[in-house]
Design a protein around this motif. Structure first.
Motif, PDB file in Angstrom:
ATOM      1  N   GLY A  81      32.124 -10.019 -15.780  1.00 28.78           N
ATOM      2  CA  GLY A  81      31.742  -8.630 -15.555  1.00 28.78           C
ATOM      3  C   GLY A  81      31.273  -8.355 -14.136  1.00 28.78           C
ATOM      4  N   TYR A  82      31.169  -9.424 -13.323  1.00 23.99           N
ATOM      5  CA  TYR A  82      30.687  -9.267 -11.952  1.00 23.99           C
ATOM      6  C   TYR A  82      31.638  -9.832 -10.907  1.00 23.99           C
ATOM      7  N   VAL A  83      32.172 -11.034 -11.146  1.00 28.88           N
ATOM      8  CA  VAL A  83      32.962 -11.738 -10.142  1.00 28.88           C
ATOM      9  C   VAL A  83      34.327 -12.110 -10.728  1.00 28.88           C
ATOM     10  N   VAL A  84      35.377 -11.911  -9.936  1.00 29.86           N
ATOM     11  CA  VAL A  84      36.721 -12.366 -10.308  1.00 29.86           C
ATOM     12  C   VAL A  84      37.151 -13.355  -9.231  1.00 29.86           C
ATOM     13  N   ARG A  85      37.298 -14.598  -9.607  1.00 30.37           N
ATOM     14  CA  ARG A  85      37.731 -15.639  -8.661  1.00 30.37           C
ATOM     15  C   ARG A  85      39.234 -15.541  -8.451  1.00 30.37           C
ATOM     16  N   ALA A  86      39.674 -15.896  -7.245  1.00 34.45           N
ATOM     17  CA  ALA A  86      41.085 -15.768  -6.875  1.00 34.45           C
ATOM     18  C   ALA A  86      42.022 -16.427  -7.889  1.00 34.45           C
ATOM     19  N   GLY A  87      41.652 -17.557  -8.422  1.00 35.35           N
ATOM     20  CA  GLY A  87      42.520 -18.267  -9.351  1.00 35.35           C
ATOM     21  C   GLY A  87      42.442 -17.784 -10.786  1.00 35.35           C
ATOM     22  N   THR A  88      41.577 -16.795 -11.065  1.00 34.34           N
ATOM     23  CA  THR A  88      41.419 -16.345 -12.453  1.00 34.34           C
ATOM     24  C   THR A  88      41.752 -14.870 -12.640  1.00 34.34           C
ATOM     25  N   ARG A  89      42.472 -14.284 -11.693  1.00 33.33           N
ATOM     26  CA  ARG A  89      42.867 -12.877 -11.839  1.00 33.33           C
ATOM     27  C   ARG A  89      43.821 -12.719 -13.004  1.00 33.33           C
ATOM     28  N   ARG A  90      43.705 -11.579 -13.700  1.00 38.66           N
ATOM     29  CA  ARG A  90      44.599 -11.307 -14.820  1.00 38.66           C
ATOM     30  C   ARG A  90      45.912 -10.741 -14.306  1.00 38.66           C
ATOM     31  N   PRO A  91      47.050 -11.379 -14.648  1.00 39.47           N
ATOM     32  CA  PRO A  91      48.349 -10.832 -14.243  1.00 39.47           C
ATOM     33  C   PRO A  91      48.672  -9.600 -15.075  1.00 39.47           C
ATOM     34  N   GLY A  93      51.933  -6.671 -15.910  1.00 35.89           N
ATOM     35  CA  GLY A  93      53.338  -6.308 -15.767  1.00 35.89           C
ATOM     36  C   GLY A  93      54.261  -7.498 -15.855  1.00 35.89           C
ATOM     37  N   SER A  94      55.541  -7.204 -15.842  1.00 34.89           N
ATOM     38  CA  SER A  94      56.559  -8.240 -16.017  1.00 34.89           C
ATOM     39  C   SER A  94      57.017  -8.841 -14.696  1.00 34.89           C
ATOM     40  N   GLY A  95      56.840  -8.120 -13.602  1.00 33.30           N
ATOM     41  CA  GLY A  95      57.302  -8.600 -12.307  1.00 33.30           C
ATOM     42  C   GLY A  95      58.797  -8.463 -12.109  1.00 33.30           C
ATOM     43  N   GLU A  96      59.491  -7.833 -13.055  1.00 32.54           N
ATOM     44  CA  GLU A  96      60.950  -7.806 -12.983  1.00 32.54           C
ATOM     45  C   GLU A  96      61.494  -6.979 -11.821  1.00 32.54           C
ATOM     46  N   GLU A  97      60.750  -6.020 -11.308  1.00 36.65           N
ATOM     47  CA  GLU A  97      61.216  -5.242 -10.160  1.00 36.65           C
ATOM     48  C   GLU A  97      60.850  -5.916  -8.837  1.00 36.65           C
ATOM     49  N   GLY A  98      60.186  -7.061  -8.919  1.00 39.97           N
ATOM     50  CA  GLY A  98      59.763  -7.743  -7.705  1.00 39.97           C
ATOM     51  C   GLY A  98      58.334  -7.430  -7.314  1.00 39.97           C
ATOM     52  N   LEU A  99      57.574  -6.859  -8.241  1.00 39.54           N
ATOM     53  CA  LEU A  99      56.175  -6.535  -7.997  1.00 39.54           C
ATOM     54  C   LEU A  99      55.310  -7.425  -8.878  1.00 39.54           C
ATOM     55  N   ILE A 100      54.429  -8.172  -8.243  1.00 36.24           N
ATOM     56  CA  ILE A 100      53.498  -9.026  -8.958  1.00 36.24           C
ATOM     57  C   ILE A 100      52.112  -8.415  -8.795  1.00 36.24           C
ATOM     58  N   GLU A 101      51.490  -8.029  -9.914  1.00 35.25           N
ATOM     59  CA  GLU A 101      50.186  -7.373  -9.861  1.00 35.25           C
ATOM     60  C   GLU A 101      49.133  -8.216 -10.568  1.00 35.25           C
ATOM     61  N   GLU A 102      47.926  -8.213  -9.982  1.00 36.77           N
ATOM     62  CA  GLU A 102      46.799  -8.927 -10.562  1.00 36.77           C
ATOM     63  C   GLU A 102      45.583  -8.012 -10.518  1.00 36.77           C
ATOM     64  N   LEU A 103      44.826  -8.014 -11.595  1.00 41.09           N
ATOM     65  CA  LEU A 103      43.632  -7.187 -11.673  1.00 41.09           C
ATOM     66  C   LEU A 103      42.504  -7.817 -10.862  1.00 41.09           C
ATOM     67  N   LEU A 104      41.969  -7.058  -9.909  1.00 36.59           N
ATOM     68  CA  LEU A 104      40.827  -7.512  -9.110  1.00 36.59           C
ATOM     69  C   LEU A 104      39.504  -7.109  -9.759  1.00 36.59           C
ATOM     70  N   SER A 105      39.526  -6.023 -10.537  1.00 39.64           N
ATOM     71  CA  SER A 105      38.323  -5.582 -11.243  1.00 39.64           C
ATOM     72  C   SER A 105      37.978  -6.585 -12.341  1.00 39.64           C
ATOM     73  N   PRO A 106      36.686  -6.774 -12.626  1.00 38.07           N
ATOM     74  CA  PRO A 106      36.311  -7.717 -13.683  1.00 38.07           C
ATOM     75  C   PRO A 106      36.788  -7.295 -15.070  1.00 38.07           C
ATOM     76  N   ASP A 107      36.958  -5.998 -15.290  1.00 38.26           N
ATOM     77  CA  ASP A 107      37.427  -5.486 -16.571  1.00 38.26           C
ATOM     78  C   ASP A 107      37.895  -4.057 -16.353  1.00 38.26           C
ATOM     79  N   LEU A 108      38.170  -3.336 -17.424  1.00 38.15           N
ATOM     80  CA  LEU A 108      38.720  -1.981 -17.309  1.00 38.15           C
ATOM     81  C   LEU A 108      37.725  -0.913 -17.746  1.00 38.15           C
ATOM     82  N   THR A 109      36.431  -1.206 -17.674  1.00 37.42           N
ATOM     83  CA  THR A 109      35.432  -0.275 -18.191  1.00 37.42           C
ATOM     84  C   THR A 109      34.870   0.652 -17.126  1.00 37.42           C
ATOM     85  N   ASP A 110      35.291   0.518 -15.878  1.00 36.74           N
ATOM     86  CA  ASP A 110      34.827   1.412 -14.820  1.00 36.74           C
ATOM     87  C   ASP A 110      35.686   2.675 -14.786  1.00 36.74           C
TER      88      ASP A 110
END
Length: 189
Positions: A81-91, A93-110
């Motif tokens: 709920g406070y820190v997201v480490r680089a190696g633990t970001r949540r992926p 989307g599928s990435g099929e269009e060539g876009l790789i996305e990772e969530l930097l926010s700790p969760d989706l409650t903001d």
């Protein structure tokens, strides 16, 4: 200091936040799932664990990739709920269009979410998007070609841009990947 993870770092809290961001009630989602309101309420309060099939249906109802609901935090309890480490970001989307996305926010409650986006070389968004959001992007590296409300823009490192509930499309016609940080309100993933 309280070492327990805050409730906002849970799967149930993310499901509730996504449901509310889409203006959906417990009754509406429960009906789509063929489940009781009580069961869904328990899932949102982390009192009941949904099955894989349930998660697939919930993701579909909320319009998010299933990976968004699967990949939950492996952060130490005092960081959830406070820190997201680089190696633990949540992926996301599928990435099929060539876009790789990772969530930097700790969760989706903001009221917003932060996303790390990597656009592969020679990639392009196939269908323009028009989301009920306000978004700001900051280019970390590489270049992107953007079309926002029919206007063409070329952005590179250090540039930023805004999209306010407008149709947009991106492409990376270059030989190098492009990386951008996006802030999106309300959360859509």
């Amino acid at each position: 200091m309280n070492s327990q993870a805050p409730h906002s770092a849970t799967l149930g809290a993310d499901i509730r936040a996504l449901r509310k961001a889409r203006g959906l009630t417990l009754t509406e989602i429960a009906a789509r799932l063929g489940r009781s309101v009580g069961w869904l309420s328990q899932v949102e309060r982390d009192k009941s664990d949904p099955s894989i099939s349930d998660l697939r249906q919930i993701a579909e109802c909320l319009g998010v990739p299933m990976s968004m609901l699967f990949a939950h935090s492996s952060a130490p309890a005092d960081e959830q709920g406070y820190v997201v480490r680089a190696g633990t970001r949540r992926p996301m989307g599928s990435g099929e269009e060539g876009l790789i996305e990772e969530l930097l926010s700790p969760d989706l409650t903001d009221d917003f979410e932060m996303v790390h986006s990597t656009f592969k070389p020679r990639s392009k968004m196939q269908t323009p998007a028009n989301r009920p959001t306000q978004e700001v992007g900051y280019m970390v590296s590489g270049r992107l070609e953007l079309t926002i409300s029919g206007r063409q823009f070329s952005v590179g490192p250090g540039d930023s841009f805004r999209i306010k509930h407008e149709p947009y499309q991106w492409s990376n016609p270059y030989d190098e990947p492009a990386v951008a940080i996006w802030v999106i309100a309300p959360p859509v993933y």
